[in-house]
Design an enzyme around this catalytic site. Sequence first.
Site, PDB file in Angstrom:
ATOM      1  N   HIS A 223     -11.149   8.764 -42.430  1.00 26.07           N
ATOM      2  CA  HIS A 223     -11.431   9.470 -43.759  1.00 26.07           C
ATOM      3  C   HIS A 223     -12.404   8.426 -44.361  1.00 26.07           C
ATOM      4  CE1 HIS A 223     -11.244  11.786 -47.315  1.00 26.07           C
ATOM      5  NE2 HIS A 223     -10.088  11.541 -47.493  1.00 26.07           N
ATOM      6  N   HIS A 262     -16.735  16.159 -38.258  1.00 23.04           N
ATOM      7  CA  HIS A 262     -15.969  16.392 -39.493  1.00 23.04           C
ATOM      8  C   HIS A 262     -15.176  17.783 -39.187  1.00 23.04           C
ATOM      9  CE1 HIS A 262     -15.562  17.641 -43.806  1.00 23.04           C
ATOM     10  NE2 HIS A 262     -15.985  16.231 -43.913  1.00 23.04           N
ATOM     11  N   ASP A 319     -20.417   9.356 -44.134  1.00 23.19           N
ATOM     12  CA  ASP A 319     -20.159   7.899 -44.009  1.00 23.19           C
ATOM     13  C   ASP A 319     -21.295   7.234 -43.076  1.00 23.19           C
ATOM     14  OD1 ASP A 319     -18.284   7.699 -45.508  1.00 23.19           O
ATOM     15  OD2 ASP A 319     -16.820   8.560 -44.067  1.00 23.19           O
TER      16      ASP A 319
HETATM   17  N1  CMC Z   1     -17.227  10.686 -31.859  1.00 26.94           N
HETATM   18  C1  CMC Z   1     -17.081  11.215 -30.668  1.00 26.94           C
HETATM   19  N2  CMC Z   1     -16.341  12.136 -30.141  1.00 26.94           N
HETATM   20  C2  CMC Z   1     -15.948  12.600 -31.407  1.00 26.94           C
HETATM   21  C3  CMC Z   1     -16.319  12.348 -32.631  1.00 26.94           C
HETATM   22  C4  CMC Z   1     -16.979  11.267 -32.832  1.00 26.94           C
HETATM   23  N3  CMC Z   1     -17.183  10.685 -34.254  1.00 26.94           N
HETATM   24  N4  CMC Z   1     -15.423  13.214 -33.524  1.00 26.94           N
HETATM   25  C5  CMC Z   1     -14.938  13.940 -32.896  1.00 26.94           C
HETATM   26  N5  CMC Z   1     -15.151  13.856 -31.605  1.00 26.94           N
HETATM   27  C6  CMC Z   1     -14.671  14.774 -30.369  1.00 26.94           C
HETATM   28  C7  CMC Z   1     -13.226  14.490 -29.954  1.00 26.94           C
HETATM   29  O1  CMC Z   1     -13.292  13.357 -29.335  1.00 26.94           O
HETATM   30  C8  CMC Z   1     -12.602  15.722 -29.322  1.00 26.94           C
HETATM   31  O2  CMC Z   1     -13.452  15.740 -28.088  1.00 26.94           O
HETATM   32  P1  CMC Z   1     -12.640  16.686 -26.927  1.00 26.94           P
HETATM   33  O3  CMC Z   1     -12.630  17.990 -27.320  1.00 26.94           O
HETATM   34  O4  CMC Z   1     -13.461  16.532 -25.719  1.00 26.94           O
HETATM   35  O5  CMC Z   1     -11.238  16.052 -26.917  1.00 26.94           O
HETATM   36  C9  CMC Z   1     -13.627  16.922 -30.295  1.00 26.94           C
HETATM   37  O6  CMC Z   1     -14.933  16.182 -30.601  1.00 26.94           O
HETATM   38  C10 CMC Z   1     -12.871  17.285 -31.425  1.00 26.94           C
HETATM   39  O7  CMC Z   1     -12.473  15.976 -32.363  1.00 26.94           O
HETATM   40  P2  CMC Z   1     -11.124  15.915 -33.111  1.00 26.94           P
HETATM   41  O8  CMC Z   1     -10.984  14.638 -33.520  1.00 26.94           O
HETATM   42  O9  CMC Z   1     -10.048  16.669 -32.852  1.00 26.94           O
HETATM   43  O10 CMC Z   1     -11.778  16.691 -34.254  1.00 26.94           O
HETATM   44  P3  CMC Z   1     -11.379  16.723 -35.901  1.00 26.94           P
HETATM   45  O11 CMC Z   1     -11.586  18.136 -36.616  1.00 26.94           O
HETATM   46  O12 CMC Z   1      -9.851  16.345 -35.938  1.00 26.94           O
HETATM   47  O13 CMC Z   1     -12.444  15.712 -36.598  1.00 26.94           O
HETATM   48  C11 CMC Z   1     -12.550  13.729 -37.751  1.00 26.94           C
HETATM   49  C12 CMC Z   1     -12.885  15.298 -37.648  1.00 26.94           C
HETATM   50  C13 CMC Z   1     -13.503  13.306 -38.674  1.00 26.94           C
HETATM   51  C14 CMC Z   1     -11.173  13.366 -37.616  1.00 26.94           C
HETATM   52  C15 CMC Z   1     -13.449  13.079 -36.327  1.00 26.94           C
HETATM   53  O14 CMC Z   1     -14.649  13.715 -36.092  1.00 26.94           O
HETATM   54  C16 CMC Z   1     -13.518  11.787 -36.138  1.00 26.94           C
HETATM   55  O15 CMC Z   1     -12.483  10.938 -35.884  1.00 26.94           O
HETATM   56  N6  CMC Z   1     -14.758  11.064 -36.781  1.00 26.94           N
HETATM   57  C17 CMC Z   1     -14.995   9.710 -36.884  1.00 26.94           C
HETATM   58  C18 CMC Z   1     -14.426   9.207 -38.148  1.00 26.94           C
HETATM   59  C19 CMC Z   1     -15.498   9.490 -39.227  1.00 26.94           C
HETATM   60  O16 CMC Z   1     -16.362   9.433 -39.537  1.00 26.94           O
HETATM   61  N7  CMC Z   1     -14.502   9.954 -40.425  1.00 26.94           N
HETATM   62  C20 CMC Z   1     -15.169  10.438 -41.749  1.00 26.94           C
HETATM   63  C21 CMC Z   1     -15.124  11.859 -42.032  1.00 26.94           C
HETATM   64  S1  CMC Z   1     -16.293  12.284 -43.317  1.00 26.94           S
HETATM   65  C22 CMC Z   1     -15.752  11.440 -44.724  1.00 26.94           C
HETATM   66  C23 CMC Z   1     -14.662  12.070 -45.413  1.00 26.94           C
HETATM   67  O17 CMC Z   1     -14.350  13.142 -45.676  1.00 26.94           O
HETATM   68  O18 CMC Z   1     -13.768  11.129 -45.253  1.00 26.94           O
END
Ligand code: CMC
Length: 382
Positions: A223, A262, A319
């Site tokens: 986050h 996201h 971010d």
């Molecule tokens: N880099 C590489 N792969 C990614 C990323 C990333 N940043 N984000 C998602 N993926 C891939 C993930 O590995 C998965 O792949 P697969 O389907 O092959 O297993 C797929 O995309 C879905 O990912 P998820 O984590 O299940 O998706 P989510 O909806 O839970 O993701 C998230 C949201 C923000 C947790 C995730 O994108 C992430 O961890 N991003 C990095 C951390 C980040 O930048 N966070 C800030 C969010 S914006 C500011 C805020 O609101 O706080």
Amino acid sequence: MTDKPIIDHGLEGVYYTESKIAMIDGHLGRLYYRGYPIETLAQNSSFEEVCYLILYGKLPSMMELDSFNYQLRNSREINPSVLAVMTEMAQKADPMDTLRTAISMLPGYDIDAYDNSNEANMRKSIRLISQVASMTAAIGRIRGGKEYVAPDSSLSHSGNFLYMLNGAKPTENDARVIDIMMILHAEHGSNASTFTTIAAGSTLSDIYAAVTAGIAALKGPLHGGADEAALKMLYAIGEPENTEQYIEDALAGRKKVMGFGHRVYKAYDPRARIIKAFLEELQHSSSEEVKKLTAIELRAEKIMVERLGNQKGIWPNVDFFSGPVYVSVGIPLELFTPLFAASRMVGWCAHMMEYWQDNRLIRPLDYYSGELDLKYVPMSER
Ligand code: CMC
């Protein structure tokens, strides 16, 4: 045992309340505060005006904004007892832990602390918005081994933040950069920290308790902590020519690239687009560090978009581009997340007050998948 229900892991796709505060269109990549597009607010508004809009639901008249500003400016000074604890703690603890502790001390010094009327909560929200910016700057001073700088009521919210952090009045440009960054981080619907705030407040605790919970949720790298993690990645890449290989290796190792992806946006985050525009200027910065970070960042964005953008709907989020922008105005890495908290305080407070208008205790269910009716074995026989 009942049949296994459908489990919405991470509450993904679950609506739990109605809100008139922010609208996020994750498919088109649009964001509105109280109906106004984020681009319009970033271009025309000040953080103070955006706070008023988010809290009161309408743009202020000149007189309303003056009065709001007056209240904000008169709430900037940190209570000496709170500052003493912060001074003790900030040298060693994570800045977000210091901030969380300092905020949870505030009810001890607020006559409105346990008055849960909307009027008192509005007064406390204004104090919180003002105080958290001062606290963030103070944490930066303490950690840098410098004296606390008292606020200057002649400066804007962002200008005063930079003044309290650096001990010198900022340039108009630097204050405007922080102002825009704060506008972009002010509110974002029911993200993890806002939901946590509301969940805590839904027990009818109080606004200080609720936002303290919000701060705890914001800290994590999935986050609010992602902006720090994204800049650390740029430092780890080191040189622009290492970028593509670094990203390829990260993706091959199934590592997340911080600042991408996201839960709601499956298109380019409109806030990232606005921040990216700053990078065009930073490419020509007089600081070699900023120029290098910018070059790495633009290369990393290009390859990530090619690899994951259209294919998987993983685009830069708010971010990703923040790092070089903050570095360019002298914000240390460890203050990125506290500054995010200082901006998001308005969103947390607005959502809390809105939810309390029709409060219902938040109490979801988990599906128990453990064992039942186990035989108790006395300690001597285990
Ligand atoms: N880099 C590489 N792969 C990614 C990323 C990333 N940043 N984000 C998602 N993926 C891939 C993930 O590995 C998965 O792949 P697969 O389907 O092959 O297993 C797929 O995309 C879905 O990912 P998820 O984590 O299940 O998706 P989510 O909806 O839970 O993701 C998230 C949201 C923000 C947790 C995730 O994108 C992430 O961890 N991003 C990095 C951390 C980040 O930048 N966070 C800030 C969010 S914006 C500011 C805020 O609101 O706080």
